[in-house]
Every structure is written in structure tokens, then in C-alpha cells.
Design an enzyme around this catalytic site. Structure first.
Site, short mmCIF file in Angstrom:
data_model
loop_
_atom_site.label_atom_id
_atom_site.label_comp_id
_atom_site.label_asym_id
_atom_site.label_seq_id
_atom_site.Cartn_x
_atom_site.Cartn_y
_atom_site.Cartn_z
N PRO A 298 0.83 -1.21 0.00
CA PRO A 298 0.00 0.00 0.00
C PRO A 298 0.87 1.25 0.00
CG PRO A 298 -0.01 -1.06 2.15
CD PRO A 298 0.69 -2.00 1.23
N LEU A 299 0.54 2.18 -0.89
CA LEU A 299 1.35 3.39 -1.07
C LEU A 299 0.43 4.60 -1.10
CD1 LEU A 299 3.58 1.89 -3.88
CD2 LEU A 299 4.47 2.73 -1.70
N GLN B 251 -7.18 -1.71 1.35
CA GLN B 251 -6.70 -1.55 2.72
C GLN B 251 -7.62 -0.58 3.46
OE1 GLN B 251 -3.19 0.73 4.11
NE2 GLN B 251 -2.30 -1.26 4.62
N HIS C 174 -6.05 -2.24 8.14
CA HIS C 174 -4.83 -1.53 8.53
C HIS C 174 -4.79 -1.46 10.05
CE1 HIS C 174 -1.33 0.81 8.45
NE2 HIS C 174 -1.62 1.65 7.47
N GLY C 175 -4.11 -2.41 10.65
CA GLY C 175 -3.98 -2.46 12.10
C GLY C 175 -2.58 -2.13 12.56
N ALA C 176 -1.86 -1.32 11.78
CA ALA C 176 -0.43 -1.10 12.00
C ALA C 176 -0.07 0.38 11.96
CB ALA C 176 0.37 -1.85 10.93
N TYR D 251 -1.74 3.84 13.63
CA TYR D 251 -3.10 4.31 13.39
C TYR D 251 -4.07 3.68 14.39
CZ TYR D 251 -0.83 6.27 9.32
OH TYR D 251 0.02 6.97 8.51
N ARG E 107 -2.84 -6.06 8.68
CA ARG E 107 -1.46 -5.58 8.79
C ARG E 107 -1.23 -5.17 10.24
NH1 ARG E 107 1.75 -0.73 5.44
NH2 ARG E 107 3.54 -2.06 4.98
N GLY F 256 7.18 -1.76 -2.13
CA GLY F 256 6.50 -0.48 -2.17
C GLY F 256 7.05 0.49 -3.19
#
Length: 347
Positions: free
Chosen positions: A25-26, A100, A173-175, A178, A225, A316
Site C-alpha cells: 500500500p502506497l 486496505q 490496517h492495524g499497524a 493508526y 497488517r 512499495g
């Protein structure tokens, strides 16, 4: 050795990948009015469809999730329609793509949505909003139990919206500091209710979100993540974080997820409380599909997979400089070097 990257891979009963190279993801901040994906984004993702799996840029689940300008959403009909153009273009080229799902929590700014900033606890961070340095971060308000329950529902609805938009699955997105990560690290979570104070409680929100999503779209189309190592937006981690992630990963092993994805910029980093690298810690504790990331070249990624450090590798920034990255790996060609100036354009 790079041939291992080009082998097909069964991600789940629902999903077969053409190769083991994932596009990480970018965040590009190129969405249009209403945070709707643009034609430029359609072209951008379609050019990279040869990746085994594209993980979309982080995509907000509701309005107060926004902490960066011009990021896409997945909570309005217009956003869903915009993403459908992206996923159709990727699928037409034989690719697969996950969305994501993102809420930034205390990294949000009311400039974007006009409301309060929320977080696991009323603990803020220092600094300014990327690309809008005149905006300084604010101290969040701790979420109530009712608000947490609503967030779980909003994540699940976003996952449903993603499948309606044509995505093959979602990555939670669990990283990276955030919202979900804020619950997992005790430096950002000082709650004294059922969402704080113990490993089980700190992991509760992540697991509730995960289970709500898998109930809606299936575990084989759901990934997450995580950042076991304290991230740049958090204070230094310690043994309490280790206890939380030991528990979380044991729970993830009970669920047949598509994969778990490491969230880190540079996988050479080590963390004393994890016993070394975060990737090695994940491999030790998680038995399912593991996606490595962290400044790996294709050659280094192939080496890591051959050593069984990962099952797949996410790349990435080199994908920005090399839309044809997979083709170059197949041909043994050198990659075009990435430069930060490339972030100003949508290739």
C-alpha cells in the site's frame, strides 16, 4: 533464485495469485472531490496489475478517519463507483486487488471533517500533518464503548462496500500507529475498561473488527497488517506490547485469514522486547501466510522466501519507479532507482 517470486501461490480457497510479489500500500493523495478515485488512479493501478496482488493505498472507512489530504474513501456510493473503475481495470489485466481499510485515529485532523479527533485514549502526538505542515496534531478524545461498537460496524460495512466495488478482499490496517494499532500498544492505550489494562483487552478491538469483517465477507478474503514493533507515532514499546501481540497472534492462528502483513519501513530494525526483528517475531508466532515488507529488493525478498522467513513479499516504492516491476524480475533486468521526486507524480 528470483524464480521463487514468480511461482503461483494459493492465498486461500478463494484466491490464487499469479506470483508471490505484492504491491505494498502506497499513500499517494490523488483522490478527487469527495475522496473519489480518479481516472489517473485507474491508470496507475492497471499499470501494476502484473503483481500477484495489489494492496490499495490506505482507504478511509468514514469521514473522521482522515488525516491526510486527498486520500480515497470507501463509504459513499460515489467512492464505491470510483473504485469499481479501478478494480475492473486491474481484473481486465488479470490482476487481483485488496482494499486496505483505514482509520487513522489520533492522527486525524478536524481540518478535513470538521469534528473531533478520536483515539483509544486522550493521548496525542506531536508534529504536523504530512503535505499540510501548517496543521498541528490535536489531543484526541477517548472513544466511548458505544462509539467503539459503531466503529466495528463501520469497518464491517466498509469491507462490504469494498467487495461491492469489485475488490477481491480487504486488508485491515492495524499497524503503523493508526487507530487499531493505538489500541494494541499500551503507550497509546491507557483505558481502564474492557479495551485496556491487559493483553486480552488491548487486543479486543482489533479482533472485534476482524471477526465482524470475516462474518460479512469470509476469512479467506480478509487480511490484517500489524506492527508489533512500536512505530514512529508511538512511544517506545515494552514487554506489555509483547504480551498483547503474543495473545493477538495466537488468536489470529485460530482464524483462516488470507494473510498477516508486517507493517514496518525497514525490516533491519530490531526490538529488544520482541527478541530481534519484528518479522522474525511474527514468523515465530503466526503459522498462516505471512507477507514481509520493509525496504526489500526483489533479490532480498526471494532470499527471505527461500529461507521461509515469509511466504510472500510486498514491495512499495520500487513499484512507483517501475510499473513493470514483475516483468523486469522475469527478464532479470535492473530496476529504475526510486527517488522522492517521483512522489509528486502519479505514474
Amino acid at each position: 533464485m528470483q524464480d521463487i517470486l514468480l511461482q503461483p501461490y494459493t492465498l486461500s480457497a478463494d484466491i490464487e495469485l499469479n506470483n508471490r510479489i505484492l504491491m505494498a500500500p502506497l499513500t499517494r493523495c490523488m483522490a478527487g472531490e469527495g475522496l473519489v478515485p480518479t481516472q489517473a488512479m485507474v491508470d496507475y493501478y492497471a499499470r501494476r496489475a502484473e503483481a500477484g496482488l495489489i494492496i490499495s493505498e490506505a482507504t478511509i472507512i468514514r469521514a473522521d478517519a482522515q488525516g491526510y489530504p486527498n486520500v480515497p474513501g470507501i463509504f459513499t456510493a460515489q467512492q464505491i463507483q470510483g473504485w469499481r473503475k479501478v478494480t475492473d481495470a486491474v481484473h481486465e489485466k488479470g490482476g487481483k486487488i485488496f482494499c486496505q481499510l483505514w482509520h487513522v485515529g489520533r492522527v486525524a485532523h478536524p481540518h478535513f471533517f470538521g469534528g473531533e479527533v478520536i483515539g483509544a485514549s486522550a493521548i496525542g502526538i506531536e508534529g504536523t500533518v504530512p503535505r499540510m505542515r501548517e496543521l498541528t496534531y490535536q489531543t484526541p478524545r477517548a472513544l466511548s464503548l458505544e462509539e467503539i461498537a459503531q466503529l466495528v460496524e463501520d469497518y464491517a460495512k466498509a469491507a462490504e462496500n469494498a467487495l461491492e466495488a469489485g475488490f477481491d478482499g480487504v486488508e485491515i490496517h492495524g499497524a503503523n500507529g493508526y487507530l487499531i494499532d493505538q489500541f494494541l500498544h499500551h503507550s497509546a492505550n491507557q483505558r481502564d475498561d474492557i479495551y485496556g489494562g491487559s493483553a486480552q483487552n488491548r487486543a479486543r478491538f482489533a479482533l472485534e473488527v476482524l471477526d465482524a469483517i470475516t462474518d460479512r465477507i469470509g476469512a479467506g478474503r480478509t487480511a490484517i497488517r500489524v506492527s508489533p514493533g512500536a512505530y514512529f507515532l508511538l512511544d517506545a514499546g515494552d514487554e506489555q506490547d509483547t504480551e498483547t501481540f503474543d495473545y493477538l497472534l495466537a488468536e489470529l492462528n485460530k482464524r483462516s485469514l488470507a494473510y498477516v502483513h508486517l507493517g514496518i519501513f525497514d525490516d533491519s530494525m530490531t526490538f529488544d522486547y520482541l527478541g530481534g526483528k519484528a518479522s522474525a517475531y511474527l514468523r515465530k508466532h503466526y503459522q498462516g501466510n505471512l507477507v514481509g515488507v520493509g525496504s526489500y529488493t526483489p533479490e532480498q525478498g526471494a532470499q527471505a522466501i527461500s529461507e521461509e522467513a515469509f511466504d510472500l513479499i510486498a514491495i512499495g516504492r520500487p513499484f512507483i519507479a517501475n510499473p513493470d516491476l514483475v516483468a523486469k524480475v522475469k527478464k532479470g533486468e535492473a530496476l529504475t532507482p526510486y527517488s522522492d521526486e517521483m512522489l509528486q507524480e502519479l505514474y
